[in-house]
Write a protein that holds these residues in place. Sequence first.
Motif, PDB file in Angstrom:
ATOM      1  N   UNK A  62      -2.634  80.224-131.464  1.00 38.87           N
ATOM      2  CA  UNK A  62      -3.958  80.622-130.972  1.00 38.87           C
ATOM      3  C   UNK A  62      -3.921  80.669-129.450  1.00 38.87           C
ATOM      4  N   UNK A  63      -4.718  81.586-128.888  1.00 38.59           N
ATOM      5  CA  UNK A  63      -4.643  81.776-127.436  1.00 38.59           C
ATOM      6  C   UNK A  63      -5.871  82.537-126.944  1.00 38.59           C
ATOM      7  N   UNK A  64      -6.355  82.115-125.786  1.00 38.98           N
ATOM      8  CA  UNK A  64      -7.379  82.885-125.079  1.00 38.98           C
ATOM      9  C   UNK A  64      -6.641  83.906-124.231  1.00 38.98           C
ATOM     10  N   UNK A  65      -6.856  85.182-124.518  1.00 35.30           N
ATOM     11  CA  UNK A  65      -6.098  86.243-123.852  1.00 35.30           C
ATOM     12  C   UNK A  65      -6.758  86.708-122.567  1.00 35.30           C
ATOM     13  N   UNK A  66      -8.064  86.541-122.479  1.00 38.28           N
ATOM     14  CA  UNK A  66      -8.742  86.987-121.269  1.00 38.28           C
ATOM     15  C   UNK A  66     -10.180  86.517-121.224  1.00 38.28           C
ATOM     16  N   UNK A  67     -10.650  86.237-120.029  1.00 34.76           N
ATOM     17  CA  UNK A  67     -12.044  85.830-119.819  1.00 34.76           C
ATOM     18  C   UNK A  67     -12.838  87.050-119.377  1.00 34.76           C
ATOM     19  N   UNK A  68     -13.875  87.384-120.131  1.00 34.31           N
ATOM     20  CA  UNK A  68     -14.694  88.547-119.796  1.00 34.31           C
ATOM     21  C   UNK A  68     -15.749  88.201-118.758  1.00 34.31           C
ATOM     22  N   UNK A  69     -16.300  86.999-118.880  1.00 31.79           N
ATOM     23  CA  UNK A  69     -17.346  86.549-117.964  1.00 31.79           C
ATOM     24  C   UNK A  69     -17.180  85.038-117.844  1.00 31.79           C
ATOM     25  N   UNK A  70     -16.871  84.555-116.659  1.00 30.64           N
ATOM     26  CA  UNK A  70     -16.538  83.151-116.470  1.00 30.64           C
ATOM     27  C   UNK A  70     -17.583  82.227-117.081  1.00 30.64           C
ATOM     28  N   UNK A  71     -17.111  81.284-117.876  1.00 35.65           N
ATOM     29  CA  UNK A  71     -17.938  80.274-118.536  1.00 35.65           C
ATOM     30  C   UNK A  71     -18.938  80.864-119.517  1.00 35.65           C
ATOM     31  N   UNK A  72     -18.739  82.140-119.882  1.00 30.65           N
ATOM     32  CA  UNK A  72     -19.681  82.755-120.834  1.00 30.65           C
ATOM     33  C   UNK A  72     -18.966  83.439-122.000  1.00 30.65           C
ATOM     34  N   UNK A  73     -18.001  84.297-121.715  1.00 30.55           N
ATOM     35  CA  UNK A  73     -17.364  85.071-122.776  1.00 30.55           C
ATOM     36  C   UNK A  73     -15.862  85.183-122.547  1.00 30.55           C
ATOM     37  N   UNK A  74     -15.129  85.222-123.647  1.00 32.32           N
ATOM     38  CA  UNK A  74     -13.685  85.408-123.583  1.00 32.32           C
ATOM     39  C   UNK A  74     -13.222  86.029-124.900  1.00 32.32           C
ATOM     40  N   UNK A 105      -8.350  68.844-129.276  1.00 37.12           N
ATOM     41  CA  UNK A 105      -9.648  69.529-129.205  1.00 37.12           C
ATOM     42  C   UNK A 105     -10.695  68.746-129.991  1.00 37.12           C
ATOM     43  N   UNK A 106     -10.349  68.327-131.199  1.00 44.76           N
ATOM     44  CA  UNK A 106     -11.306  67.575-132.020  1.00 44.76           C
ATOM     45  C   UNK A 106     -11.601  66.207-131.412  1.00 44.76           C
ATOM     46  N   UNK A 144     -15.101  71.285-118.430  1.00 41.33           N
ATOM     47  CA  UNK A 144     -14.807  71.117-119.852  1.00 41.33           C
ATOM     48  C   UNK A 144     -14.276  72.413-120.465  1.00 41.33           C
ATOM     49  N   UNK A 145     -14.866  73.532-120.049  1.00 38.83           N
ATOM     50  CA  UNK A 145     -14.418  74.826-120.577  1.00 38.83           C
ATOM     51  C   UNK A 145     -12.970  75.085-120.183  1.00 38.83           C
ATOM     52  N   UNK A 146     -12.620  74.809-118.951  1.00 41.83           N
ATOM     53  CA  UNK A 146     -11.238  75.004-118.501  1.00 41.83           C
ATOM     54  C   UNK A 146     -10.280  74.117-119.283  1.00 41.83           C
ATOM     55  N   UNK A 147     -10.702  72.861-119.510  1.00 32.43           N
ATOM     56  CA  UNK A 147      -9.851  71.939-120.268  1.00 32.43           C
ATOM     57  C   UNK A 147      -9.715  72.410-121.720  1.00 32.43           C
ATOM     58  N   UNK A 148     -10.800  72.909-122.267  1.00 30.89           N
ATOM     59  CA  UNK A 148     -10.766  73.421-123.638  1.00 30.89           C
ATOM     60  C   UNK A 148      -9.766  74.573-123.754  1.00 30.89           C
ATOM     61  N   UNK A 149      -9.809  75.506-122.793  1.00 36.64           N
ATOM     62  CA  UNK A 149      -8.908  76.658-122.840  1.00 36.64           C
ATOM     63  C   UNK A 149      -7.451  76.196-122.757  1.00 36.64           C
ATOM     64  N   UNK A 150      -7.189  75.184-121.922  1.00 34.19           N
ATOM     65  CA  UNK A 150      -5.826  74.652-121.826  1.00 34.19           C
ATOM     66  C   UNK A 150      -5.358  74.104-123.177  1.00 34.19           C
ATOM     67  N   UNK A 151      -6.213  73.314-123.811  1.00 32.02           N
ATOM     68  CA  UNK A 151      -5.859  72.732-125.110  1.00 32.02           C
ATOM     69  C   UNK A 151      -5.743  73.807-126.184  1.00 32.02           C
ATOM     70  N   UNK A 152      -6.613  74.786-126.105  1.00 33.62           N
ATOM     71  CA  UNK A 152      -6.601  75.878-127.085  1.00 33.62           C
ATOM     72  C   UNK A 152      -5.294  76.652-126.983  1.00 33.62           C
ATOM     73  N   UNK A 175      -2.581  75.622-125.816  1.00 32.10           N
ATOM     74  CA  UNK A 175      -1.472  74.743-126.193  1.00 32.10           C
ATOM     75  C   UNK A 175      -1.456  74.482-127.695  1.00 32.10           C
ATOM     76  N   UNK A 176      -2.435  75.050-128.395  1.00 29.93           N
ATOM     77  CA  UNK A 176      -2.572  74.890-129.849  1.00 29.93           C
ATOM     78  C   UNK A 176      -2.653  73.424-130.251  1.00 29.93           C
TER      79      UNK A 176
END
Length: 366
Positions: free
Chosen positions: A1-13, A101-102, A85-93, A95-96
């Motif tokens: 799993x991976x966040x490929x791109x942020x469309x709107x900072x802290x709102x959409x990806x 995350x839980x 928190x969002x930045x940390x979440x994306x890092x964990x996400x 990193x699979x």
Amino acid sequence: MEILGVLDADREAVGFMTPTAMKGLLFISNFEKEDPDSPAPDGHGYQREPIKDRIPKIARFYLDSGHMARTTPLTLSIRLADSTQISHFIELFNAEDKHAIRETFGDSCISVVDGQHRYLGLVKANEMDENYNPKVPVLVNFGLTFAEEAQFFDVINSTQRKLPKALIEITKADVIDAGEMTHAQRIRLITTMLARHTDSVWLDQINFTGARDPKRPVTFEGARRSTASMFSKEILERVDARDLNAERIARDFWRLVAEACPDAWNNEPRKITNDDGEVVEADVAYRLKELVGVASLARLGQNVIASALEHDNFDQRFAQLIGKLAAVDWAKIPGNPWMRSQAGFAGQSELYSVLYSWVYSGKHPE
């Protein structure tokens, strides 16, 4: 799993998740269960419980569809609003690290706003075949309150419209089932020729999309169902055995109906005597081209075809029986004994009986 791109900072990806990544990580806010973020008195969620019977069917579709198993995006709500928190979440996400995350954000952090059945079907497909583990696109939303998330769900689901059956069937005829000559496909193709053939009286008069169109009250789906009533599998087999052309028979049937009932077919005005005693022309509504009329005539058509098949001269008997419809009054006016039935498919049985009794027994509805 991976966040490929942020469309709107802290709102959409946008990103992707595999079924193995989804399992045990995605959360569904069901009304029947407690949602830890819900402000409701009993803590309930906002979605209905998944329909269990659908899940294995969806899984089987993905497993059996080969190259067609292209998954549509899931819409997710990440219940975090703080930038750190969002930045940390994306890092964990990325990193699979599902466990982290839980542990860090809770079991309900990743909420499925749209696509719960697809999500569960994908997980089920992976359980049935571990080699099936595609990258499923996800649309990620950050910072939604519980109320905003529930409202988002409502908007997505309450504003959707079911795809019209007419559009589904014409697409099957032209694209999806093209080349397959099942009975259902033959019915679609006969109906398609009724709507498109230059010699057809239905040319440009059938509504293909199902959208409301007063000039085309009969949809492709209505015409298809009527054609299926006219050409049962057994009737088609008999037509084929006589080396007759079913498409031509269908076009001839409706041409002869139009010739027998020209006023109703062409929506001609009628001459009436007005309150001043003057004879004037007035518009009249006719039932012939309404769904009840088309469905009833098509059902009668099966009888007519069967009768004509019993004669050496098919065309002669065919035309003779349809010609009797010239006596039918299709006008929707008070007191007209021919048109006492209900509208739509619901009224076809009664109208069919009236037409059948007249054509085969000479019994007038009065």
